[in-house]
Design an enzyme around this catalytic site. Structure first.
Site, short mmCIF file in Angstrom:
data_model
loop_
_atom_site.label_atom_id
_atom_site.label_comp_id
_atom_site.label_asym_id
_atom_site.label_seq_id
_atom_site.Cartn_x
_atom_site.Cartn_y
_atom_site.Cartn_z
N ASN A 116 -21.96 -11.48 -32.91
CA ASN A 116 -22.57 -10.64 -34.25
C ASN A 116 -21.97 -9.20 -33.41
OD1 ASN A 116 -23.70 -12.29 -35.46
ND2 ASN A 116 -25.70 -11.96 -34.87
N ASP A 118 -23.30 -6.56 -35.48
CA ASP A 118 -23.87 -5.46 -35.75
C ASP A 118 -24.53 -4.84 -35.45
OD1 ASP A 118 -25.59 -8.27 -37.09
OD2 ASP A 118 -25.43 -7.16 -34.77
N HIS A 133 -16.75 -11.03 -29.80
CA HIS A 133 -16.10 -10.57 -31.16
C HIS A 133 -16.33 -8.72 -31.11
CE1 HIS A 133 -16.88 -14.65 -32.47
NE2 HIS A 133 -15.59 -14.77 -31.57
N CYS A 138 -14.74 1.63 -34.42
CA CYS A 138 -12.72 1.98 -34.63
C CYS A 138 -13.15 2.44 -33.12
CB CYS A 138 -12.76 2.41 -35.79
SG CYS A 138 -12.94 3.80 -35.75
N CYS A 182 -0.77 11.63 -31.20
CA CYS A 182 -0.65 10.50 -31.29
C CYS A 182 -1.17 10.27 -32.69
CB CYS A 182 -1.78 9.54 -30.99
SG CYS A 182 -1.82 8.22 -31.05
N THR A 220 -25.75 -19.28 -35.97
CA THR A 220 -24.65 -19.74 -35.77
C THR A 220 -24.36 -20.91 -37.38
OG1 THR A 220 -22.16 -18.97 -35.16
CG2 THR A 220 -24.18 -20.88 -33.99
N ASN A 245 -31.75 -23.15 -36.88
CA ASN A 245 -31.09 -22.81 -37.77
C ASN A 245 -31.42 -23.21 -39.11
OD1 ASN A 245 -28.95 -22.70 -39.42
ND2 ASN A 245 -27.57 -22.66 -37.82
N CYS A 263 -35.34 -18.01 -38.25
CA CYS A 263 -35.40 -18.07 -36.94
C CYS A 263 -36.55 -16.25 -36.77
CB CYS A 263 -34.20 -18.32 -36.10
SG CYS A 263 -33.60 -16.47 -36.87
C1 BV8 Z 1 -8.85 -17.67 -31.51
C2 BV8 Z 1 -15.95 -10.81 -35.83
C3 BV8 Z 1 -6.78 -17.69 -29.78
C4 BV8 Z 1 -15.28 -10.24 -36.68
C5 BV8 Z 1 -14.91 -13.20 -35.93
C6 BV8 Z 1 -8.83 -24.50 -36.50
C7 BV8 Z 1 -9.50 -25.74 -36.34
C8 BV8 Z 1 -10.37 -24.79 -34.44
C9 BV8 Z 1 -9.99 -24.14 -34.38
C10 BV8 Z 1 -8.96 -23.15 -35.05
C11 BV8 Z 1 -7.53 -23.94 -35.95
N1 BV8 Z 1 -7.08 -22.89 -36.93
C12 BV8 Z 1 -7.45 -21.81 -35.76
C13 BV8 Z 1 -8.45 -22.00 -35.59
C14 BV8 Z 1 -8.87 -20.73 -34.59
C15 BV8 Z 1 -10.05 -19.70 -35.12
C16 BV8 Z 1 -11.03 -20.03 -35.79
O1 BV8 Z 1 -12.24 -21.01 -34.63
N2 BV8 Z 1 -11.23 -20.98 -37.33
C17 BV8 Z 1 -12.34 -21.00 -37.73
C18 BV8 Z 1 -13.03 -21.22 -38.81
C19 BV8 Z 1 -11.72 -22.71 -38.40
N3 BV8 Z 1 -10.35 -18.51 -33.73
C20 BV8 Z 1 -10.20 -17.50 -33.70
O2 BV8 Z 1 -9.10 -17.08 -34.91
C21 BV8 Z 1 -10.53 -17.01 -32.48
N4 BV8 Z 1 -9.72 -16.76 -31.78
O3 BV8 Z 1 -8.37 -19.03 -31.24
O4 BV8 Z 1 -8.12 -16.78 -30.57
C22 BV8 Z 1 -5.97 -18.30 -30.87
C23 BV8 Z 1 -5.05 -16.86 -31.22
C24 BV8 Z 1 -4.00 -17.25 -31.79
C25 BV8 Z 1 -3.52 -18.76 -32.67
C26 BV8 Z 1 -5.11 -20.07 -32.37
C27 BV8 Z 1 -5.67 -19.60 -31.93
C28 BV8 Z 1 -11.05 -15.39 -33.34
C29 BV8 Z 1 -12.60 -15.71 -34.17
C30 BV8 Z 1 -13.03 -14.56 -34.03
C31 BV8 Z 1 -13.16 -13.96 -35.40
N5 BV8 Z 1 -13.72 -12.91 -35.72
N6 BV8 Z 1 -16.17 -12.01 -36.31
C32 BV8 Z 1 -15.81 -9.28 -38.33
O5 BV8 Z 1 -17.05 -9.84 -38.33
O6 BV8 Z 1 -15.58 -9.03 -39.25
S1 BV8 Z 1 -15.71 -14.57 -36.37
C33 BV8 Z 1 -17.08 -14.26 -37.15
O7 BV8 Z 1 -17.20 -15.45 -37.71
C34 BV8 Z 1 -18.56 -13.88 -36.55
O8 BV8 Z 1 -17.98 -12.99 -35.06
C35 BV8 Z 1 -18.94 -15.56 -35.98
O9 BV8 Z 1 -18.37 -15.72 -34.46
C36 BV8 Z 1 -18.05 -16.47 -37.43
C37 BV8 Z 1 -18.82 -17.58 -37.54
O10 BV8 Z 1 -19.96 -16.70 -37.86
P1 BV8 Z 1 -21.69 -17.56 -37.99
O11 BV8 Z 1 -21.79 -16.46 -36.73
O12 BV8 Z 1 -22.00 -18.56 -37.32
O13 BV8 Z 1 -22.55 -16.77 -38.81
P2 BV8 Z 1 -21.92 -18.34 -40.57
O14 BV8 Z 1 -22.63 -17.64 -41.54
O15 BV8 Z 1 -20.92 -18.72 -40.73
O16 BV8 Z 1 -23.30 -18.97 -40.15
C38 BV8 Z 1 -24.73 -18.44 -39.86
C39 BV8 Z 1 -25.70 -19.91 -40.23
O17 BV8 Z 1 -26.71 -18.75 -39.65
C40 BV8 Z 1 -25.63 -20.47 -41.61
O18 BV8 Z 1 -25.11 -21.92 -39.99
C41 BV8 Z 1 -27.14 -20.79 -41.74
O19 BV8 Z 1 -27.69 -21.24 -41.70
C42 BV8 Z 1 -27.84 -20.09 -40.29
N7 BV8 Z 1 -28.79 -19.25 -40.86
C43 BV8 Z 1 -28.87 -18.39 -41.67
N8 BV8 Z 1 -30.01 -17.44 -42.06
C44 BV8 Z 1 -30.83 -18.12 -40.82
C45 BV8 Z 1 -30.22 -19.40 -40.21
N9 BV8 Z 1 -30.90 -19.34 -39.01
C46 BV8 Z 1 -31.43 -19.09 -38.91
N10 BV8 Z 1 -32.55 -18.18 -39.62
C47 BV8 Z 1 -32.29 -17.49 -40.46
N11 BV8 Z 1 -33.17 -16.81 -41.15
#
Ligand code: BV8
Length: 272
Positions: A116, A118, A133, A138, A182, A220, A245, A263
């Site tokens: 996160n 935040d 992340h 900024c 700059c 997550t 979760n 949670c």
């Molecule tokens: C990288 C910052 C090397 C910005 C974020 C194909 C296959 C595998 C991987 C890849 C692929 N193609 C590309 C990739 C790599 C890619 C990736 O993983 N893509 C995914 C979508 C397939 N990753 C990257 O690019 C990373 N870098 O790999 O570098 C590289 C370099 C070049 C080319 C390739 C690779 C960088 C990833 C970071 C991106 N930045 N955030 C911003 O915030 O604006 S990601 C962002 O989404 C978050 O930071 C977090 O990491 C991500 C997932 O979010 P979650 O936190 O899990 O939240 P989500 O909403 O998804 O889920 C919430 C969960 O909470 C749910 O399960 C829900 O049920 C639960 N929940 C809800 N309420 C509750 C709860 N649980 C308990 N209690 C509650 N009340």
């Protein structure tokens, strides 16, 4: 026939059993995602609030989207930053902060590794935090000066509803570097999709994971890499992993414990 196929591994949701393991833990790592902030009123990426206007976060949180339309991406981040002005840590953040303090007093160790941006873990009082992340401030591309102001952004509506138009702010009026000579365009200090994570932070994360004897995965979807592979790697070493979760995730069957529910309710019980 079908009756001979063993049921999929059903992770334990035995809180008493988890607490026995927790009481023996000396080095805990807690991996958190957007779900830990959901009960603070911060939209998650894939839940109901997962869209900003007509885009998913993933369509905006990447360098191509920023170079194509910096005004729109800045509006998205400004909306999220402004939202945080009225959001507070919830019981889950507070349970982690007080658990870290208690364990530290006993000579034990708790590290929060969060996806996160935040900063609610900081605001709840957690000290040992690794932000995979980045954070929402900024910064200059070439020096870590933080600059939060941009008059034009304050004027833009930024509201998330899909029928809101882009503000179309001129790039000259977006957050700019204030350093003399700059004036470069600022960008949010976060890791976008397609960008590598900070090596120094990842080294610290791996040190914490290699040394831990218990790992929690909280809120997550375990869909984004490399964050999503961290807890399964710990589990593959035979270290207990507990997932908190609302639902099962692609990683659930890798873990020995899975506690279903908000949670903000389950974590304080688990860490009491
Ligand atoms: C990288 C910052 C090397 C910005 C974020 C194909 C296959 C595998 C991987 C890849 C692929 N193609 C590309 C990739 C790599 C890619 C990736 O993983 N893509 C995914 C979508 C397939 N990753 C990257 O690019 C990373 N870098 O790999 O570098 C590289 C370099 C070049 C080319 C390739 C690779 C960088 C990833 C970071 C991106 N930045 N955030 C911003 O915030 O604006 S990601 C962002 O989404 C978050 O930071 C977090 O990491 C991500 C997932 O979010 P979650 O936190 O899990 O939240 P989500 O909403 O998804 O889920 C919430 C969960 O909470 C749910 O399960 C829900 O049920 C639960 N929940 C809800 N309420 C509750 C709860 N649980 C308990 N209690 C509650 N009340």
């Amino acid at each position: 026939n079908i009756s001979n196929i063993p049921p999929p591994l059903q992770p334990l949701s035995d809180m008493a059993r988890f607490r026995e393991v927790f009481k023996l833990s000396k080095r805990l790592v807690v991996l958190t995602g957007a779900g830990i902030s959901a009960e603070s009123g911060v939209p998650t990426f894939r839940g109901p609030g997962g869209y900003w206007r007509q885009w998913r976060a993933q369509e905006l949180a990447n360098p191509d989207a920023f170079s194509a339309n910096p005004s729109r991406v800045w509006e998205f981040y400004h909306y999220r930053r402004e939202l945080m002005a009225t959001r507070k840590p919830n019981a889950a953040h507070r349970a982690l902060a007080s658990c870290e303090e208690r364990l530290h007093a006993q000579g034990c160790h708790l590290a929060v590794v969060t996806q996160n941006i935040d900063e609610l873990h900081h605001r709840a009082g957690s000290k040992n935090i690794l932000e995979l992340h980045g954070k929402e401030r900024c910064f200059l591309l070439h020096s870590g000066i933080f600059n939060l102001d941009s008059h034009a952004l304050h004027l833009s509506c930024r509201a998330p509803s899909p029928d809101n138009e882009d503000a179309g702010i001129d790039v000259e009026d977006l957050p700019r570097c204030q350093l003399r000579g700059c004036g470069g365009l600022l960008r949010p200090h976060v890791v976008w999709f397609g960008e590598s994570l900070d090596e120094e932070i990842m080294n610290k994360v791996f040190e914490e994971l290699d040394a831990c004897d218990l790992c929690l995965v909280v809120g997550t979807s375990s869909l984004v890499y490399p964050a999503a592979m961290l807890a399964p790697q710990v589990a593959s070493r035979g270290v207990p992993v507990a997932e908190f979760n609302l639902e099962a995730t692609p990683a659930t069957t890798r873990f020995g414990f899975h506690f279903e529910g908000p949670c903000g309710q389950t974590l304080p019980v688990a860490l009491a």
